[in-house]
Design a protein around this motif. Structure first.
Motif, mmCIF file in Angstrom:
data_model
loop_
_atom_site.group_PDB
_atom_site.id
_atom_site.type_symbol
_atom_site.label_atom_id
_atom_site.label_comp_id
_atom_site.label_asym_id
_atom_site.label_seq_id
_atom_site.Cartn_x
_atom_site.Cartn_y
_atom_site.Cartn_z
ATOM 1 N N ALA A 82 0.969 -1.228 0.196
ATOM 2 C CA ALA A 82 -0.115 -0.188 0.111
ATOM 3 C C ALA A 82 0.698 1.350 -0.043
ATOM 4 N N GLU A 83 0.439 2.032 -1.258
ATOM 5 C CA GLU A 83 1.056 3.476 -1.108
ATOM 6 C C GLU A 83 0.390 4.675 -0.987
ATOM 7 N N VAL A 84 0.542 5.455 0.049
ATOM 8 C CA VAL A 84 0.011 6.883 -0.062
ATOM 9 C C VAL A 84 -0.062 7.825 0.167
ATOM 10 N N GLY A 85 -0.055 8.849 -0.391
ATOM 11 C CA GLY A 85 0.634 10.084 -0.798
ATOM 12 C C GLY A 85 0.256 10.526 0.188
ATOM 13 N N LEU A 86 1.387 11.519 0.776
ATOM 14 C CA LEU A 86 1.527 12.447 1.661
ATOM 15 C C LEU A 86 0.601 12.966 2.429
ATOM 16 N N MET A 87 0.353 14.221 0.823
ATOM 17 C CA MET A 87 -0.888 15.236 0.579
ATOM 18 C C MET A 87 -2.236 14.184 0.768
ATOM 19 N N ASP A 88 -2.457 13.147 0.340
ATOM 20 C CA ASP A 88 -3.894 12.732 0.566
ATOM 21 C C ASP A 88 -4.626 12.666 1.931
ATOM 22 N N ALA A 131 -7.204 10.297 1.316
ATOM 23 C CA ALA A 131 -6.386 9.051 1.496
ATOM 24 C C ALA A 131 -7.438 7.630 1.040
ATOM 25 N N LEU A 132 -7.993 7.548 1.872
ATOM 26 C CA LEU A 132 -9.645 6.706 1.759
ATOM 27 C C LEU A 132 -10.143 6.770 0.140
ATOM 28 N N GLN A 133 -10.417 7.744 -0.577
ATOM 29 C CA GLN A 133 -11.247 8.200 -1.465
ATOM 30 C C GLN A 133 -10.982 7.434 -2.785
ATOM 31 N N LYS A 134 -9.174 7.036 -2.568
ATOM 32 C CA LYS A 134 -8.871 6.669 -3.492
ATOM 33 C C LYS A 134 -9.103 5.162 -3.435
ATOM 34 N N PRO A 135 -8.545 3.788 -4.998
ATOM 35 C CA PRO A 135 -8.071 2.546 -4.553
ATOM 36 C C PRO A 135 -6.920 2.691 -3.772
ATOM 37 N N ILE A 136 -6.343 1.779 -2.776
ATOM 38 C CA ILE A 136 -4.968 0.994 -2.579
ATOM 39 C C ILE A 136 -5.189 0.175 -2.354
ATOM 40 N N PRO A 137 -3.766 -0.412 -3.184
ATOM 41 C CA PRO A 137 -3.456 -1.880 -2.853
ATOM 42 C C PRO A 137 -3.325 -2.635 -1.798
ATOM 43 N N LEU A 138 -4.175 -3.909 -1.124
ATOM 44 C CA LEU A 138 -4.053 -4.905 0.095
ATOM 45 C C LEU A 138 -2.860 -5.051 -0.502
ATOM 46 N N PRO A 139 -1.946 -4.817 0.941
ATOM 47 C CA PRO A 139 -0.476 -5.158 0.454
ATOM 48 C C PRO A 139 -0.205 -6.996 0.819
#
Length: 323
Positions: free
Chosen positions: A288-294, A300-308
């Motif tokens: 999972a990679e989440v941008g600092l600004m998000d 951050a949780l409004q976009k798809p995020i890969p499940l590790p």
């Protein structure tokens, strides 16, 4: 027979002096064919054997003295095909020993084997042990191979005059989940690998078949893959990270434990509740990679995020099937 075809011979003897006699029955070549001789032609008890093809041999004796009558016989079937409610039965073999012909009664523990029954998933190597009389049909057990595993149906008794309700149990051993799912109408959306064993009590009657407190459990590790389009309209994927985690968890799940409870519910449906423990195992490692600004702006949780990869998963899946 009704078509005037010769079926067999009866040798009849009667002594006028004491009223004793006998009839020796020999029908060594009973040939069944669709549109010709059928088992129901010989006896109403054989009406279930429809569209029969093959041959059988029968020999029997009826003896009497005064008002007392005794009878017996043997039916040999070396290879008979006929239609069952599940599909065509192939290469049926049996040697039935009758302790009475009037009325028909067999010894208990009679054996019958069926090479194959054509169903959605075929049954093979079916073996049946039974006995019957005018008042009851006693089935001691049925065993067979199914979906790469083995199934056993426990003892039950039927009253032909008043069938009523039949209570029994079905035990399954190492049945392939992949074969079951592939044969269903969900085969294009779900992949399930592994084998299960379990115990399924059931009752059958005029209202159909009902299952109460059935239980199956995986024999070992396996995999579950559910296409996300099964849950979404038009095949669209979610844009919410939390929903996305749930879809991903079920799309690439390697399980260590799987069990399921089975119960009949209203509307003739079968409820199956799965409990599964495992981990996320996508084809390619991911994190999972989440941008600092998000994170800062709360999106951050409004976009798809890969499940590790390797994320532990505990899943309860409640479904029902048109049983």
């Amino acid at each position: 027979d009704p078509e005037k075809q010769h079926l067999g011979d009866v040798t009849f003897t009667h002594r006028m002096a004491n009223g004793a006699g006998s009839a020796q029955i020999a029908a060594p070549h009973l040939n069944f064919a669709v549109g010709k001789l059928q088992p129901a032609t010989l006896s109403p008890l054989l009406a279930a054997f429809r569209r029969a093809e093959g041959s059988a041999d029968f020999e029997g004796t009826v003896s009497w003295i005064g008002s007392r009558i005794a009878s017996g016989g043997r039916l040999h079937i070396a290879g008979l095909n006929f239609l069952t409610p599940l599909g065509q039965a192939h290469d049926v073999k049996t040697d039935l020993e009758f302790t009475s012909l009037l009325p028909p009664t067999t010894k208990s523990g009679q054996a019958l084997s069926i090479s194959r029954i054509d169903w959605t998933l075929p049954f093979t190597g079916v073996n049946l042990h039974f006995g019957f009389s005018t008042s009851s049909v006693r089935v001691d057990g049925i065993q067979g191979d199914f979906a790469d595993g083995h199934v056993t149906l426990g003892p039950f008794t039927i009253n032909p005059a008043n069938p009523g309700k039949i209570d029994g149990t079905l035990d399954v051993s190492a049945v392939s989940l992949a074969a079951l799912v592939t044969a269903s109408n969900l085969g294009s959306k779900i992949r399930l690998e592994g084998k299960v064993s379990g115990h399924v009590p059931f009752s059958a009657g005029p209202g159909g078949v009902r299952i109460l407190n059935g239980h199956v459990e995986a024999n070992g590790a396996g995999r579950l893959s559910i296409d996300p389009s099964l849950w979404t309209q038009g095949g669209a994927t979610s844009t919410n990270a939390v929903q996305g985690f749930a879809y991903q968890a079920m799309e690439h799940l390697a399980f260590d434990q799987l069990n399921a409870s089975l119960n009949s519910i209203a509307g003739g449906r079968l409820q199956v509740i799965f409990h599964i423990r495992g981990k996320s195992a996508p084809p390619k490692p991911q994190q999972a990679e989440v941008g600092l600004m998000d994170l800062i702006n709360g999106t951050a949780l409004q976009k798809p995020i890969p499940l590790p990869s390797g994320t532990p998963i505990e899943l309860t899946l409640d479904t029902s099937l048109n049983f």
